[in-house]
Design a protein around this motif. Structure first.
Motif, PDB file in Angstrom:
ATOM      1  N   ILE A 202       0.694  -1.171  -0.036  1.00  0.00           N
ATOM      2  CA  ILE A 202       0.089  -0.040   0.099  1.00  0.00           C
ATOM      3  C   ILE A 202       0.849   1.321   0.172  1.00  0.00           C
ATOM      4  N   SER A 203       1.838   1.296   0.851  1.00  0.00           N
ATOM      5  CA  SER A 203       2.686   2.304   0.885  1.00  0.00           C
ATOM      6  C   SER A 203       3.502   2.669  -0.465  1.00  0.00           C
ATOM      7  N   ILE A 204       3.821   1.527  -1.084  1.00  0.00           N
ATOM      8  CA  ILE A 204       4.352   1.698  -2.432  1.00  0.00           C
ATOM      9  C   ILE A 204       3.339   2.453  -3.518  1.00  0.00           C
ATOM     10  N   CYS A 281      -1.748  -2.786 -11.330  1.00  0.00           N
ATOM     11  CA  CYS A 281      -0.566  -1.828 -10.823  1.00  0.00           C
ATOM     12  C   CYS A 281       0.231  -2.922  -9.986  1.00  0.00           C
ATOM     13  N   TYR A 282       1.416  -2.926 -10.198  1.00  0.00           N
ATOM     14  CA  TYR A 282       2.606  -3.741  -9.148  1.00  0.00           C
ATOM     15  C   TYR A 282       3.704  -2.825  -9.338  1.00  0.00           C
ATOM     16  N   LYS A 283       4.282  -2.772  -8.039  1.00  0.00           N
ATOM     17  CA  LYS A 283       5.589  -2.295  -7.693  1.00  0.00           C
ATOM     18  C   LYS A 283       6.215  -2.689  -6.543  1.00  0.00           C
ATOM     19  N   GLY A 284       7.191  -3.305  -6.433  1.00  0.00           N
ATOM     20  CA  GLY A 284       7.843  -3.825  -5.274  1.00  0.00           C
ATOM     21  C   GLY A 284       9.046  -3.166  -4.842  1.00  0.00           C
ATOM     22  N   SER A 286      13.160  -2.845  -5.160  1.00  0.00           N
ATOM     23  CA  SER A 286      13.755  -2.945  -6.120  1.00  0.00           C
ATOM     24  C   SER A 286      14.597  -4.312  -6.324  1.00  0.00           C
ATOM     25  N   ILE A 287      14.885  -4.669  -5.046  1.00  0.00           N
ATOM     26  CA  ILE A 287      15.815  -5.830  -5.034  1.00  0.00           C
ATOM     27  C   ILE A 287      14.999  -7.130  -5.123  1.00  0.00           C
ATOM     28  N   SER A 288      13.742  -7.043  -4.359  1.00  0.00           N
ATOM     29  CA  SER A 288      12.567  -8.005  -4.588  1.00  0.00           C
ATOM     30  C   SER A 288      12.042  -8.281  -6.078  1.00  0.00           C
ATOM     31  N   TYR A 289      12.023  -7.143  -6.761  1.00  0.00           N
ATOM     32  CA  TYR A 289      11.514  -7.087  -8.049  1.00  0.00           C
ATOM     33  C   TYR A 289      12.542  -7.827  -9.075  1.00  0.00           C
TER      34      TYR A 289
END
Length: 372
Positions: A202-204, A281-284, A286-289
């Motif tokens: 949610i925060s991202i 919409c997806y964004k995690g 950077s390392i996880s992605y």
């Protein structure tokens, strides 16, 4: 009969509550002990652990909370032994539940898995472990049966429980005027924002979703508050009078929305079943992605596109999820030409999912397996 049920996320709580209700309809004497959320609690009393304590996403977040997760696993094993169930029913939530499945199998406890881990997307080698430790697997996506067959594992396809959930909801659906009045909303058409159920996601994603509000002054934006979060958590992101919050009414919101911005997951399918045009919409982190990108073996991240194996809804992933792209894609799904095309695609999707009665079919089959 004693059954131990473990669900660790909002979608698992939804499907778990429906499954438990269907089981109780078959045998009212069943004693449940469970990990879950508000839906399961309303049906069967206080959970051992609430999903609010369990939701961690992404590789970095899991590592950061590893001590808590390992502590929960240890506690869960002890609790299962104390309860002495006739079987355990595990609902999705693979990082936790597959560990419990392996341990329970070693203890001689019947292991039933409802709603397969997304092993078809990544970590396909997990299927070999699943074959060894899971007695019965019940899947809800049509392509999953063929996937498991490739590994010589026979699973039960029961259909998707959301079809029944939404059908039942339609009987108590509020019209637009009643909905906006009850939740003190404006009279403008609604764009729903479903930014996920975990604080990290949610925060991202929510700030990016809210970054396009000023570009669509003829609409009001309404955020669906996740069952696992408090309203106060969302308020820090809102600085516009045309943005509202709705708690405990996701389906009422979707039923009365003109369009939606939706995080990947079950919500994409729910939105499609309500035939609401959406941008996924997806964004995690950077390392996880970067880690996930190298491991994931599917072309899409939304259930809508995965089920029909083509891009029906637009997916904005990681760096593509920005204000410029979101503004453009939201504009497109507000146009009648795009909306008409999506309506036809959604109808085809619903036909692909098949008939109703998933929870009842699964419950009856599971009880036959569990009964001595």
């Amino acid at each position: 009969m004693k059954i131990y049920v473990i669900a660790g996320e909002a979608s698992g709580d939804l499907h778990g509550s429906n499954l438990m209700a269907a089981m109780l309809a078959e045998d009212s004497a069943i004693e449940f002990r469970f990990w879950g959320g508000d839906r399961m609690e309303a049906l069967a009393g206080k959970p051992v652990k609430h999903i609010k304590e369990l939701a961690f996403m992404g590789f970095i977040e899991v590592v950061a909370n590893l001590k808590t997760i390992l502590g929960n696993i240890k506690f869960c094993k002890q609790d299962i032994l104390s309860f002495k169930p006739d079987a355990i029913v595990l609902i999705d939530y693979p990082g936790f539940n597959l560990r419990i499945a392996e341990w329970a199998h070693q203890q001689g406890i019947k292991v039933i898995y409802y709603i397969s881990p997304q092993v078809w997307a990544w970590k396909q080698k997990r299927v070999h472990k699943i074959k060894k430790v899971v007695g019965e697997m019940y899947v809800i996506l049509p392509f999953e049966k063929d996937f498991y067959n490739k590994f010589d594992m026979d699973v039960h396809y029961v259909g998707h429980p959301l079809l029944d959930e939404i059908k039942n909801f339609r009987e108590k659906q509020l019209d637009f005027a009643s909905f906006t009045s009850r939740y003190k909303l404006d009279s403008k058409p609604i764009i729903a924002l479903l930014p996920g159920s975990r604080k990290q996601e949610i925060s991202i994603k929510l700030p990016i979703m809210l970054s396009v509000v000023k570009d669509f002054p003829d609409y009001q934006f309404v955020i669906a508050v996740a069952p696992s979060q408090d309203v106060s958590f969302y308020e820090q992101f809102i600085n516009d009078d045309s943005v509202h919050l709705v708690e405990g009414a996701n389906y009422q919101l979707l039923a009365n929305s003109h369009a939606a911005l939706v995080t990947s997951g079950t919500a994409t399918l729910e939105t499609a079943l309500f035939k609401v045009p959406q941008v996924v919409c997806y964004k995690g982190s950077s390392i996880s992605y970067q880690i996930a990108k190298r491991l994931i073996k599917v072309k899409y991240i939304s259930l809508v596109n995965l089920i029909v194996d083509k891009e029906v809804v637009k997916e904005l992933i990681q760096n593509e999820l920005n204000t410029v792209n979101l503004r453009h894609e939201l504009g497109l799904i507000l146009e009648s030409k795009t909306r008409d095309k999506l309506a036809k695609e959604y109808s085809d999707l619903i036909e692909t999912l098949g008939g109703s009665g998933a929870s009842e079919i699964a419950a009856k089959s599971m009880l036959k397996t569990i009964k001595p």
